[in-house]
Design a protein around this motif. Structure first.
Motif, PDB file in Angstrom:
ATOM      1  N   LEU A 343       0.812  -1.256  -0.054  1.00 55.40           N
ATOM      2  CA  LEU A 343      -0.108   0.069  -0.126  1.00 55.40           C
ATOM      3  C   LEU A 343       0.783   1.044  -0.021  1.00 55.40           C
ATOM      4  O   LEU A 343       0.411   2.267  -0.550  1.00 55.40           O
ATOM      5  N   ARG A 344       1.979   1.156   0.823  1.00 55.26           N
ATOM      6  CA  ARG A 344       2.839   2.418   0.835  1.00 55.26           C
ATOM      7  C   ARG A 344       3.415   2.797  -0.658  1.00 55.26           C
ATOM      8  O   ARG A 344       3.479   3.831  -0.945  1.00 55.26           O
ATOM      9  N   ASP A 345       3.852   1.770  -1.410  1.00 54.57           N
ATOM     10  CA  ASP A 345       4.392   1.742  -2.642  1.00 54.57           C
ATOM     11  C   ASP A 345       3.114   2.550  -3.711  1.00 54.57           C
ATOM     12  O   ASP A 345       3.337   3.320  -4.432  1.00 54.57           O
ATOM     13  N   GLN A 346       2.073   1.914  -3.507  1.00 58.82           N
ATOM     14  CA  GLN A 346       0.863   2.171  -4.488  1.00 58.82           C
ATOM     15  C   GLN A 346       0.735   3.646  -4.230  1.00 58.82           C
ATOM     16  O   GLN A 346       0.529   4.460  -5.086  1.00 58.82           O
ATOM     17  N   LEU A 347       0.647   4.113  -2.829  1.00 61.97           N
ATOM     18  CA  LEU A 347       0.279   5.532  -2.806  1.00 61.97           C
ATOM     19  C   LEU A 347       1.638   6.554  -3.391  1.00 61.97           C
ATOM     20  O   LEU A 347       1.309   7.544  -3.600  1.00 61.97           O
ATOM     21  N   ARG A 348       2.657   6.067  -2.964  1.00 61.58           N
ATOM     22  CA  ARG A 348       3.882   6.639  -3.494  1.00 61.58           C
ATOM     23  C   ARG A 348       3.674   6.687  -5.136  1.00 61.58           C
ATOM     24  O   ARG A 348       4.092   8.016  -5.665  1.00 61.58           O
ATOM     25  N   PHE A 349       3.326   5.831  -5.840  1.00 56.47           N
ATOM     26  CA  PHE A 349       3.240   5.887  -7.207  1.00 56.47           C
ATOM     27  C   PHE A 349       2.177   6.843  -7.514  1.00 56.47           C
ATOM     28  O   PHE A 349       2.350   7.818  -8.246  1.00 56.47           O
ATOM     29  N   LEU A 350       1.106   6.919  -6.827  1.00 58.08           N
ATOM     30  CA  LEU A 350       0.135   7.534  -7.258  1.00 58.08           C
ATOM     31  C   LEU A 350       0.463   9.074  -6.821  1.00 58.08           C
ATOM     32  O   LEU A 350       0.058  10.023  -7.553  1.00 58.08           O
ATOM     33  N   HIS A 351       1.121   9.242  -5.990  1.00 58.66           N
ATOM     34  CA  HIS A 351       1.838  10.487  -5.337  1.00 58.66           C
ATOM     35  C   HIS A 351       2.733  11.168  -6.642  1.00 58.66           C
ATOM     36  O   HIS A 351       2.295  12.208  -7.182  1.00 58.66           O
ATOM     37  N   LEU A 352       3.564  10.265  -7.008  1.00 61.74           N
ATOM     38  CA  LEU A 352       4.247  11.028  -8.259  1.00 61.74           C
ATOM     39  C   LEU A 352       3.697  11.095  -9.260  1.00 61.74           C
ATOM     40  O   LEU A 352       3.871  12.361  -9.957  1.00 61.74           O
ATOM     41  N   GLN A 376      -8.005  18.720  -5.231  1.00 60.33           N
ATOM     42  CA  GLN A 376      -8.064  17.296  -4.559  1.00 60.33           C
ATOM     43  C   GLN A 376      -6.669  16.712  -4.182  1.00 60.33           C
ATOM     44  O   GLN A 376      -6.616  15.944  -3.294  1.00 60.33           O
ATOM     45  N   PHE A 377      -5.731  17.037  -5.198  1.00 59.73           N
ATOM     46  CA  PHE A 377      -4.327  16.510  -4.895  1.00 59.73           C
ATOM     47  C   PHE A 377      -3.575  17.049  -3.690  1.00 59.73           C
ATOM     48  O   PHE A 377      -3.080  16.012  -2.871  1.00 59.73           O
ATOM     49  N   HIS A 378      -4.012  18.322  -3.476  1.00 60.32           N
ATOM     50  CA  HIS A 378      -3.491  18.688  -2.304  1.00 60.32           C
ATOM     51  C   HIS A 378      -3.912  18.213  -0.676  1.00 60.32           C
ATOM     52  O   HIS A 378      -3.070  17.823   0.180  1.00 60.32           O
ATOM     53  N   MET A 379      -5.287  17.878  -0.769  1.00 55.36           N
ATOM     54  CA  MET A 379      -5.949  17.199   0.247  1.00 55.36           C
ATOM     55  C   MET A 379      -5.363  15.714   0.141  1.00 55.36           C
ATOM     56  O   MET A 379      -5.235  15.485   1.445  1.00 55.36           O
ATOM     57  N   ALA A 380      -5.385  15.127  -0.831  1.00 53.29           N
ATOM     58  CA  ALA A 380      -4.661  13.838  -0.853  1.00 53.29           C
ATOM     59  C   ALA A 380      -3.300  13.741  -0.357  1.00 53.29           C
ATOM     60  O   ALA A 380      -2.923  12.927   0.559  1.00 53.29           O
ATOM     61  N   GLU A 381      -2.532  14.603  -0.717  1.00 52.92           N
ATOM     62  CA  GLU A 381      -1.127  14.681  -0.407  1.00 52.92           C
ATOM     63  C   GLU A 381      -1.039  14.912   1.191  1.00 52.92           C
ATOM     64  O   GLU A 381      -0.213  14.335   1.812  1.00 52.92           O
ATOM     65  N   HIS A 384      -2.214  11.570   2.842  1.00 55.76           N
ATOM     66  CA  HIS A 384      -1.325  11.000   2.839  1.00 55.76           C
ATOM     67  C   HIS A 384       0.056  11.122   3.707  1.00 55.76           C
ATOM     68  O   HIS A 384       0.511   9.959   4.363  1.00 55.76           O
ATOM     69  N   GLY A 385       0.206  12.354   3.955  1.00 56.51           N
ATOM     70  CA  GLY A 385       1.265  12.618   5.143  1.00 56.51           C
ATOM     71  C   GLY A 385       0.939  12.042   6.449  1.00 56.51           C
ATOM     72  O   GLY A 385       1.734  11.504   7.095  1.00 56.51           O
ATOM     73  N   GLN A 410      -8.662   9.137  -3.152  1.00 55.57           N
ATOM     74  CA  GLN A 410      -8.381  10.524  -3.157  1.00 55.57           C
ATOM     75  C   GLN A 410      -7.497  10.849  -4.337  1.00 55.57           C
ATOM     76  O   GLN A 410      -7.691  11.698  -5.203  1.00 55.57           O
ATOM     77  N   TYR A 411      -6.482  10.134  -4.313  1.00 59.82           N
ATOM     78  CA  TYR A 411      -5.387  10.458  -5.488  1.00 59.82           C
ATOM     79  C   TYR A 411      -6.050   9.895  -6.868  1.00 59.82           C
ATOM     80  O   TYR A 411      -5.881  10.705  -7.777  1.00 59.82           O
ATOM     81  N   LEU A 412      -6.569   9.083  -6.722  1.00 63.37           N
ATOM     82  CA  LEU A 412      -7.443   8.478  -8.034  1.00 63.37           C
ATOM     83  C   LEU A 412      -8.214   9.506  -8.699  1.00 63.37           C
ATOM     84  O   LEU A 412      -8.173   9.925  -9.774  1.00 63.37           O
ATOM     85  N   ASP A 413      -9.110  10.007  -7.766  1.00 65.55           N
ATOM     86  CA  ASP A 413      -9.997  10.826  -8.290  1.00 65.55           C
ATOM     87  C   ASP A 413      -9.238  12.235  -8.676  1.00 65.55           C
ATOM     88  O   ASP A 413      -9.547  12.892  -9.585  1.00 65.55           O
ATOM     89  N   ALA A 414      -8.326  12.701  -8.034  1.00 63.20           N
ATOM     90  CA  ALA A 414      -7.356  13.670  -8.300  1.00 63.20           C
ATOM     91  C   ALA A 414      -6.781  13.650  -9.815  1.00 63.20           C
ATOM     92  O   ALA A 414      -6.870  14.488 -10.552  1.00 63.20           O
ATOM     93  N   LEU A 415      -6.400  12.481  -9.951  1.00 66.64           N
ATOM     94  CA  LEU A 415      -5.634  12.193 -11.208  1.00 66.64           C
ATOM     95  C   LEU A 415      -6.356  12.301 -12.094  1.00 66.64           C
ATOM     96  O   LEU A 415      -6.344  12.856 -13.275  1.00 66.64           O
ATOM     97  N   LYS A 416      -7.902  11.717 -12.061  1.00 70.00           N
ATOM     98  CA  LYS A 416      -8.933  11.698 -13.126  1.00 70.00           C
ATOM     99  C   LYS A 416      -9.358  13.174 -13.379  1.00 70.00           C
ATOM    100  O   LYS A 416      -9.223  13.449 -14.783  1.00 70.00           O
ATOM    101  N   ALA A 417      -9.350  14.030 -12.463  1.00 68.70           N
ATOM    102  CA  ALA A 417      -9.732  15.283 -12.663  1.00 68.70           C
ATOM    103  C   ALA A 417      -8.708  16.140 -13.358  1.00 68.70           C
ATOM    104  O   ALA A 417      -9.032  16.931 -14.140  1.00 68.70           O
ATOM    105  N   MET A 418      -7.590  15.927 -12.607  1.00 65.83           N
ATOM    106  CA  MET A 418      -6.281  16.868 -13.528  1.00 65.83           C
ATOM    107  C   MET A 418      -6.151  16.332 -14.930  1.00 65.83           C
ATOM    108  O   MET A 418      -5.934  17.055 -15.750  1.00 65.83           O
ATOM    109  N   SER A 419      -6.279  15.110 -15.108  1.00 60.37           N
ATOM    110  CA  SER A 419      -6.201  14.649 -16.626  1.00 60.37           C
ATOM    111  C   SER A 419      -7.146  15.245 -17.420  1.00 60.37           C
ATOM    112  O   SER A 419      -6.861  15.571 -18.621  1.00 60.37           O
ATOM    113  N   SER A 420      -8.552  15.112 -16.815  1.00 61.10           N
ATOM    114  CA  SER A 420      -9.317  15.449 -17.970  1.00 61.10           C
ATOM    115  C   SER A 420      -9.481  17.136 -18.115  1.00 61.10           C
ATOM    116  O   SER A 420      -9.578  17.765 -19.274  1.00 61.10           O
TER     117      SER A 420
END
Ligand SMILES: [Zn+2]
Ligand SMILES: [Zn+2]
Lengths: 960, 201
Positions: A343-352, A376-381, A384-385, A410-420
């Motif tokens: 899980l830690r690595d997953q979160l790290r990948f999403l974070h990057l 959303q990204f800042h919230m997730a970050e 994450h902390g 949260q990360y997945l949602d942020a990714l989706k929103a930023m990508s779109s």
């Protein structure tokens, strides 16, 4: 200021080009990019969010895979694997997809679905805009941050076999490579054997980390005979074998304890039902993406593959190889790939990934802070902390994993929103530049229309009140007003307009120009309205009564064509409009001919006079029948050419003659046809040349045939052994020399006629020789199956010239409109359409060893616009002959009409496309057409300038 | 005289128009699966046939036929052969040019004008008409040609309608044009009866 109508028309067109360029700059959004050539480094990566400072925090998770093999099959459609044909022809792959440890997706490629932008999208993760495709028909080295650069910088060894586009895009990136040129589309076995032959030895070695294979054969089969051809099955079986070989080798070399290997199977784009690609239909954009690795869970049965974007592959590959994500990537990682990690690595990948997207967002959008994804990204970050804090404290409760999963979401949602948001940014228009461009072209069109009576008058001169406009008060007021608007627009909103980026001097010059144009327009309009009203209506009334059926048809056709541009279907099927119009034109001409030859001979009130005149001389009789036969011959030619190249969208899949001719077994027929066409071309063109040009023309046409034979398109009758196919550089250059020679002779004659003697004979010969040169160049650039198009166009020109136009005494405007229509129809006869995919890029390589930008672009443009150009050249020849014999200003009239005919649709289309900018088909149908319109206007401008030069040379003597 | 002719024309045109209508409806009872789109050719033949028959009957009754000079048997036979030939030629011409197959209008022209090329040319050139019937023929022909022309417009549109296929939309357009022509012709002649002057034969 009095200027000749040809000069006036050319000036107008030049202004229009500027307007269109400005509009295009605003319409095509610049691609989303942070700084162009800088690259992300490992040290730039953010540290793991953590309250407190752990020295290990900036570490990137290690790679998930040891080696990666990417098998890219060009034009691999999604149903070739997931559909019923996959079961039949790709049994091994299908088995892996259904029961192996694989992840399979449908990856959506963004239009334009052309190989090079797709390779860029796969390696940089960015979405190149349409303008990128046009600017980069070539493939210079990729300067953007990309996966291969990152891999190389990380010390990974890359091997590449396949399409040499990669070698040009990534020079010095590969440890070992063998590029295959996709030059000969008719070859679909050699290109793939070239790749596969390296496979055995490479797979045995251990010195590489990434192996990329790009197979071209399938794409070539698609172009040759479509997706339902019988060649597809064996090719897919071959690809299946290759995949099986690689997969079993990877499995056998898998060692205990080391990381697993990854095999990626993907396509760059699909193919349409006709086998071509470039558009945005589902079969063209949906490509399969199969990731095969023991690291994934074994599947139990066929699931419906999920949908991802093609650009998503880049962050996925980068992160799973332990590399930084390229700066301009707009993709988001494919989550299932990382599902098995901690899980830690997953979160790290999403974070990057989210961090990289947020940086791109920051660079490309001034209002990034308001974006939902960014927040959303800042919230997730943040969460994450706090998760990290708990984790590092050794907490291992249910609460921690629940919280972790929440952060993940949260990360997945942020990714989706930023990508779109980033993808939306691509669809944003720079309205200010668009409006400015539109106003400019509208002014030019109005000016052209207002000047019509003067420009088409006997003197052929237009009085443009420049001086009075420049000295008037409204001009200065208008300048001031525009400047203030400009300042207001550029300072108030933060949007980045192209015009605001320009330097002040340029902007002020543009504003002054536009205001002056407006004032000229006003003055002209006032002049038209005020004193001469009565006179005007009188002349109009007179001309109205003289309107013949032909005039009505020409007018209605032009207007109808402009209206039809509003419909996407009519744009897709524009060739039908032109075929329809020229068929009707032939009918109208036929009627005119009938009327001339059967009515005028009638004696008054005599019954027997209805019979054809028997006693007249033979010449007139045969002349009559030839004149009657000409429209029918034209109709027959058009019918024949129509079946040569199917174009458009709806009926493009129907079999046509060019497919039949281009298949291997019909090579003798193709050779015969090409030879016959070349002979016909020679006989039609040579009649008005000097002896030297005749010989040069004959040799040049012979050279054309031997060039085609050298390239392998046609057969030499005396040569049966299959010779090596070469690029035919020597033969092509031989022809170029003759083209230049003929053009030079023509130019010399023209100059002589202009400088020393005002000899009209010499001048018309010079013009004709220039025309000859153009014809020879066309015949070199045309594919052999298209040579009949050239021959037919010359045949129609000759017949019409001899028997119709001269005899029926049409005026310059009518002749020009007819030429324009024929030019348009021939544009489509040669296989063009309003789709970028039909541009024949191979013409740009004729006679060149390698890609050289300027000649390649010129040759491609020339061969694409051959139809309109040929007819325009013929128009110049015809009108300048007419100018000598009958009407003094016919060249000027022709030039003016030509400019007007191009301006009306171009301007109407610009207005239409602005109104339709949120239409569903804006990217697939309307914007390629806009590029075609712009290019066509550019070509027309060049022609009009040539017209002006011809007009100039005659002006002296006619007034003396 | 003119009024009388116009009235006759109105009734003749009404009969022709209704014959087209009947020819569309009647086969529904005799032919299985008959529809204008599905069995397009059958429909076209039926319409053309009925228009031809009705025309021949009407003009025979009214006595408006091309001027004939001799009535020998040989002349009649040769005339029959020639009219067949011209009919085939005109069909071919129409097929080539206006993308039509058998068209009611060309049959009507044949009935009225007979097989003489010169008459055809005379009637279809500007101000060559010599009677009210010639003018009406000009108008109906022009309107059905224009109808066929307009009928080709919707073909490229992607609506996927059954009538958007090549010959159907054109011949439908031509038929509608023909019907409009039948209506317009008497009206037009009525409005322009002052301006119309015909040369005597
Ligand atoms: Zn490709
Ligand atoms: Zn391709």
């Amino acid at each position: 200021m009095k200027i000749r109508s040809s000069v006036f028309a050319s000036l107008c067109l030049v202004f229009e080009i500027f307007g269109i360029a400005l509009f295009l700059r605003g319409f095509f959004p610049a691609p989303v990019k942070s700084s162009f050539s800088s690259k992300t480094k490992i040290s730039d990566l953010p540290s793991e969010p953590l309250t407190g400072n752990n020295p290990n925090s900036s570490k990137v998770p290690g790679p998930l895979f040891r080696r990666v093999v990417i098998v890219l099959i060009d034009a691999l459609r999604e149903d070739f694997i997931y559909g019923p044909r996959g079961r039949q022809y790709m049994p091994y792959t299908r088995h892996l997809v259904e029961r192996g440890s694989t992840l399979s997706f449908v990856a959506k490629a963004q239009p334009p679905t052309v190989t090079m932008p797709r390779i860029k999208a796969l390696t940089t993760g960015s979405i190149p805009g349409f303008i990128d495709v046009v600017v980069n028909l070539n493939s210079p080295a990729l300067l953007e941050d990309n996966l291969l650069w990152q891999a190389k910088a990380a010390g990974k060894k890359i091997i590449f076999y396949g399409d040499d586009t990669w070698v040009r895009l990534f020079p010095k990136h590969f440890m070992e490579y063998d590029g295959t040129t996709s030059f000969f589309v008719s070859d679909y076995t050699e290109v793939d054997n070239n790749v596969t032959r390296h496979l055995d030895s490479t797979l045995k070695r251990d010195d590489w980390d990434i192996l990329i294979l790009h197979y071209l054969g399938l794409d070539h089969i698609g172009h040759l005979s479509g997706p339902h051809s019988s060649l597809i099955g064996p090719k897919l079986l071959e690809m299946d074998d290759v995949l099986k070989k690689i997969h079993s080798s990877l499995i056998s070399r898998e060692t205990e304890g080391s990381l697993p290997n990854l095999l990626v199977l993907c396509g760059d784009h699909g193919m349409s039902e006709t086998g071509s690609h470039g558009g945005s239909s589902d079969p063209e954009t949906n490509t399969p993406l199969v990731l095969i690795s023991p690291a994934f869970k074994r599947k139990v049965g066929m699931e419906k593959p999920g949908t991802v974007e093609q650009v998503d592959l880049l962050p996925t590959l980068a992160l799973s190889l332990g590399l930084p994500i390229s700066q301009n990537s707009v993709g988001r990682l494919i989550y299932p790939v990382f599902e098995e990690t901690s899980l830690r690595d997953q979160l790290r990948f999403l974070h990057l990934n989210s961090y990289q997207l947020s940086c791109l967002l920051k660079d490309s959008m001034p209002t990034f802070q308001k974006e939902e994804g960014y927040e959303q990204f800042h919230m997730a970050e943040k969460s994450h902390g706090s998760w990290m804090k708990l984790y590092l404290e050794g907490n291992a409760s249910e609460v921690l994993s629940n919280m972790g999963r929440k952060v993940l979401r949260q990360y997945l949602d942020a990714l989706k929103a930023m990508s779109s948001a980033l993808s939306r940014q691509l669809g944003k228009y720079d309205m200010y530049s668009m409006m400015a461009g539109m106003i400019l072209v509208l002014q030019v069109l109005l000016l052209l229309l207002l000047a019509m009576p003067e420009a088409l008058s006997g003197a052929g001169e237009v009085d443009v009140p420049v001086a009075s406009a420049l000295l008037s008060l409204p001009f200065y007021l208008l300048c001031l007003l525009s400047c203030s608007i400009h300042v207001l627009l550029c300072t108030s909103s933060e949007n980045t307009c192209y015009l605001c980026d320009l330097s002040w001097g340029l902007v002020i010059a543009a504003i002054a120009c536009s205001s002056a144009l407006f004032c000229v327009l006003l003055t002209l309009a006032a002049k038209k309205l005020a004193p001469g009203t009565k006179l005007n209506t009188k002349t109009q009334g007179a001309s109205e009564s003289e309107f013949s059926e032909l005039d009505v048809l020409l007018l209605m056709g032009t207007v109808g064509y402009v209206i039809s541009l509003a419909s996407s279907s009519f744009i897709e099927e524009e060739h039908q409009t032109w075929y329809f119009l020229i068929n009707t034109l032939c009918l109208a001409i036929f009627q005119d001919v009938c009327r001339k030859y059967f009515r005028e001979k009638r004696g008054p009130g005599d019954d027997r006079a209805y019979l054809p005149p028997k006693g007249t001389e033979l010449g007139v009789g045969s002349q009559k029948w030839l004149a009657l036969a000409t429209p029918l011959l034209t109709l027959a030619c058009c019918r024949l050419l129509r079946s040569l190249n199917q174009t458009g969208i709806q009926w493009a899949h129907l079999p046509d003659l060019s497919h039949w001719l281009n298949s291997w077994e019909h090579k003798p027929e193709l050779s015969l046809l090409a030879a016959a066409s070349l002979v016909l071309i020679f006989f039609l063109v040579q009649r008005r040349c000097s002896l030297v040009s005749k010989i040069a023309l004959a040799l040049g046409l012979l050279g054309v045939y031997s060039y085609r034979a050298a390239v392998g398109n046609v057969l030499f009758p005396w040569q049966h052994s299959s010779r090596d196919i070469s690029k035919g550089t020597v033969e092509a250059r031989f022809v170029y020399i003759f083209v230049l020679g003929i053009l030079f002779t023509g130019a010399k004659d023209l100059l002589r006629s202009q400088v020393t003697t005002s000899d009209s004979q010499l001048k018309s010969r010079g013009l004709w020789e220039a025309y000859c040169g153009v014809v020879l160049l066309c015949s070199l650039l045309f594919r052999p199956h298209n040579l009949p198009v050239l021959a037919c166009s010359l045949l129609i020109q000759t017949a019409m010239d001899q028997f119709i136009w001269r005899e029926l005494q049409y005026d310059a405007a009518q002749i020009t409109i007819m030429h324009y229509w024929f030019g348009q129809a021939f544009f489509y006869f040669q296989g063009n359409s309003n789709n970028i995919a039909t541009v024949d890029i191979s013409a740009g390589f004729v006679g060149l060893e390698s890609y050289v930008e300027i000649p390649a672009v010129f040759l491609t443009a020339f061969s694409t616009y051959t139809g309109p150009l040929l007819w325009a050249c013929h128009l110049v020849c015809y009108l300048s002959a007419a100018q000598d014999s009958r009407h003094a200003a016919s060249v000027g009239h022709g030039c003016y009409c030509f400019a007007l005919l191009r301006s009306i649709p171009a301007v109407a289309y610009i207005i239409l496309i602005t109104a339709l900018r949120y239409h569903l088909f804006i990217w697939s149908v309307f914007s390629p057409k806009l590029l075609y319109e712009a290019m066509h206007t550019l070509v027309t401008t060049a022609v009009c300038i040539f017209f002006t030069a011809m007009d100039q040379s005659h002006a002296g003597p006619s007034y003396s | 005289m003119r009024e009388h002719e116009i009235k006759g024309m109105v009734s003749a045109h009404t009969i022709i128009a209704s014959s087209i209508f009947i020819a569309t409806v009647m086969p529904l009872f005799f032919v299985e699966h008959f529809s204008v789109y599905g069995t397009h050719l059958t429909w076209l033949y039926s319409v053309s046939g009925s228009v031809a028959v009705v025309n021949i009957i009407i003009f025979w009754l009214l006595g408006i036929s091309p001027p004939t000079k001799k009535h020998t048997l040989g002349y009649k036979v040769s005339r029959a052969v020639r009219s067949c030939l011209y009919f085939v030629l005109s069909c071919l011409f129409f097929h080539l040019v206006v993308v039509l197959t058998v068209h009611p209008c060309s049959i009507r022209c044949l009935c009225v004008l007979g097989p003489n090329v010169q008459t055809w040319i005379r009637v279809f050139s500007r101000d060559g008409a010599m009677s009210v019937w010639d003018t009406s023929l000009q108008i109906t022909t022009a309107s059905s040609v224009i109808g066929a022309w307009l009928g080709a417009f919707p073909i490229p549109l992607d609506w996927d309608r059954p009538w958007q296929v090549w010959p159907i939309s054109c011949s439908l357009g031509a038929t509608f044009g023909f019907l409009t022509g039948l209506i317009i012709a008497p009206a037009w002649i009525h409005w322009h009866r002052k301006q119309l002057t015909y040369k005597s034969k």
